[in-house]
Design a protein around this motif. Sequence first.
Motif, short mmCIF file in Angstrom:
data_model
loop_
_atom_site.label_atom_id
_atom_site.label_comp_id
_atom_site.label_asym_id
_atom_site.label_seq_id
_atom_site.Cartn_x
_atom_site.Cartn_y
_atom_site.Cartn_z
N PHE A 235 -30.37 5.58 10.70
CA PHE A 235 -30.48 6.00 9.30
C PHE A 235 -31.28 7.29 9.20
O PHE A 235 -32.24 7.50 9.93
CB PHE A 235 -31.13 4.91 8.45
N GLY A 236 -30.90 8.15 8.26
CA GLY A 236 -31.60 9.41 8.08
C GLY A 236 -32.48 9.38 6.84
O GLY A 236 -32.70 8.33 6.23
N ILE A 237 -32.99 10.54 6.46
CA ILE A 237 -33.86 10.66 5.29
C ILE A 237 -33.06 10.41 4.01
O ILE A 237 -33.59 10.05 2.97
CB ILE A 237 -34.54 12.07 5.30
N ASN A 238 -31.75 10.57 4.10
CA ASN A 238 -30.85 10.20 3.01
C ASN A 238 -31.09 11.00 1.74
O ASN A 238 -31.25 10.44 0.66
CB ASN A 238 -30.97 8.69 2.73
N TYR A 239 -31.14 12.31 1.87
CA TYR A 239 -31.26 13.13 0.66
C TYR A 239 -29.88 13.66 0.26
O TYR A 239 -29.55 13.72 -0.92
CB TYR A 239 -32.23 14.29 0.88
N ILE A 240 -29.09 14.02 1.25
CA ILE A 240 -27.72 14.46 0.95
C ILE A 240 -26.79 13.34 1.36
O ILE A 240 -26.94 12.76 2.45
CB ILE A 240 -27.40 15.79 1.68
N LYS A 241 -25.84 13.03 0.49
CA LYS A 241 -24.93 11.92 0.78
C LYS A 241 -23.89 12.38 1.80
O LYS A 241 -22.96 13.12 1.47
CB LYS A 241 -24.23 11.45 -0.50
N GLY A 242 -24.12 11.97 3.02
CA GLY A 242 -23.20 12.37 4.07
C GLY A 242 -23.47 11.62 5.35
O GLY A 242 -24.53 11.01 5.53
N ILE A 243 -22.48 11.63 6.24
CA ILE A 243 -22.56 10.91 7.50
C ILE A 243 -22.45 11.92 8.65
O ILE A 243 -21.69 12.88 8.56
CB ILE A 243 -21.38 9.90 7.64
N VAL A 244 -23.23 11.70 9.70
CA VAL A 244 -23.14 12.54 10.89
C VAL A 244 -22.19 11.83 11.86
O VAL A 244 -22.44 10.69 12.26
CB VAL A 244 -24.52 12.74 11.54
N LYS A 245 -21.09 12.50 12.19
CA LYS A 245 -20.02 11.83 12.93
C LYS A 245 -19.85 12.36 14.36
O LYS A 245 -20.23 13.49 14.65
CB LYS A 245 -18.70 11.99 12.17
N ASN A 246 -19.23 11.52 15.17
CA ASN A 246 -18.91 11.85 16.55
C ASN A 246 -17.57 12.60 16.55
O ASN A 246 -16.64 12.20 15.86
CB ASN A 246 -18.77 10.52 17.30
N TYR A 247 -17.45 13.67 17.34
CA TYR A 247 -16.18 14.41 17.39
C TYR A 247 -15.03 13.57 17.94
O TYR A 247 -13.88 13.73 17.57
CB TYR A 247 -16.32 15.69 18.22
N LYS A 248 -15.35 12.67 18.88
CA LYS A 248 -14.34 11.77 19.45
C LYS A 248 -13.04 12.48 19.78
O LYS A 248 -11.97 12.07 19.35
CB LYS A 248 -14.04 10.63 18.46
N ASN A 249 -13.11 13.59 20.49
CA ASN A 249 -11.87 14.26 20.87
C ASN A 249 -12.02 14.75 22.30
O ASN A 249 -12.75 15.70 22.58
CB ASN A 249 -11.59 15.43 19.91
N LYS A 250 -11.32 14.07 23.20
CA LYS A 250 -11.49 14.35 24.63
C LYS A 250 -10.91 15.71 25.05
O LYS A 250 -11.16 16.20 26.12
CB LYS A 250 -10.85 13.22 25.45
#
Lengths: 257, 206
Positions: free
Chosen positions: B99-114
């Motif tokens: 979990f982050g500081i949660n100030y901006i509504k957003g998710i940090v995602k994995n690129y998942k592209n080999k």
Amino acid sequence: MSLSKRIIPCLDIDCGKVVKGIKFENTRYAGDPLKIAKFYNEQKADEIALLDIKASYSGKNNTIEVVKKIANEIFIPLTVGGGIKTCKNIRELLNAGADKISINTAAVLNPKIVREASDKFGSQCIVVAIDAKRKTNKNIKEDWEVLTYGGRKNSGISAIDWACKMVKYGAGELLITSIDRDGTKRGFDINLIKTISQRVNVPIIASGGVGNLDHFVEGIKTGKADAVLAASIFHFGEYTIDKAKKYMAKKGISVRF
Amino acid sequence: MAIIIIDYGIGNLYSVANAIKKVTKEKVYITNDAKKIKLSNRIILPGQGAIKDCIKELKKKELYWLLKEIINTTNKPVLGICIGQHLLMESSEENKGVFGINYIKGIVKNYKNKNFKIPHTGWNIVYKHKEHQIWNGIKSGSRFYFVHSFYVKTRFKNNVLGVTEYGGKCANVITYYNSVITVQFHPEKSSSLGLKFLKNFINWLP
């Protein structure tokens, strides 16, 4: 394809001065690393590499002063290598303004340093430099051996296996130099670069042997390198970085202007 | 009154400080001193490496709650760079989810592209998504220096100022909300345009 391929000029440093590259169009850049770095920055170099060729790194080493001077004035990534052995060395160089640290011999002597350093400082700042020499035995399939101490000592390790191992240990990038090609101006050892680039999922910097602009194109297109590093081709004023980028762009490679 | 670069023991703070000093005459401090941070007029939150370690160190040095409080109760401009951007989001997929500081509504995602090299390393194109003072003198389509393995996707498009394509994904590389701006690339390593970006942040009055 929007991520550009990088051109990285390399400055060989000895006692705080650039060696090897003394012959600019005019001599006012001769030897002074800051002036040379500025000159490359103006030409839109994508990064600058500093290599302490005596690999005689110590806390009092001039390299730290050189890094400080450059980092205070040039705001592109700065990779520093040569004789770095411990996390303390790395910390000092990062504090001086280096962005990436290149580890070569120390990684072979103690692979755990790569894991330790990447855990501590992040993979993004740990580059493992591999000096590879082609094995001459015709009976075995194409293979290369890792050399240490600036290409002077054999390690008995396969360069391909070593590259994979270093990525597992946390290397964020690999700098691959062909000892056979270094200084020959015959171009990169394309099979070496390509074999490693296809086996690992981190960016590959190709080095060793660049003599003309087609070699850059070949390294990227055939060798699948993500960046190309060269010293003498730029130092001696044969080509400028700008000219190299224009040529690469003409050949369909994405570059930054 | 000064510009503070938050020092929680991680990241290359000196590069950031060097670049900031180049574009302002204001005092620049690298510190974890709560008093100085509170008194500052601008805050820069850098970050490198793994997000879990960053949060751990921020909490250990009691900077996590301080930052949260400052962001939620004042109008102080804050710039999060790289992992600093990630820290300001709701959560990240890195390190099996944090979990982050949660100030901006957003998710940090994995690129998942080999098929793409990770980390995304080098100079990539940033397209303007929305007008903002941070873009002053910078053209949409300019290149900036990136080095990261995870990317931000906000929930709401109106938080997005800039986007970059890589690995088949369109990352939200500049985002903002109120007095907070976050950026994925490294302005401190992006040559003259990066310095311009930092100068725009310093001149920005939200």
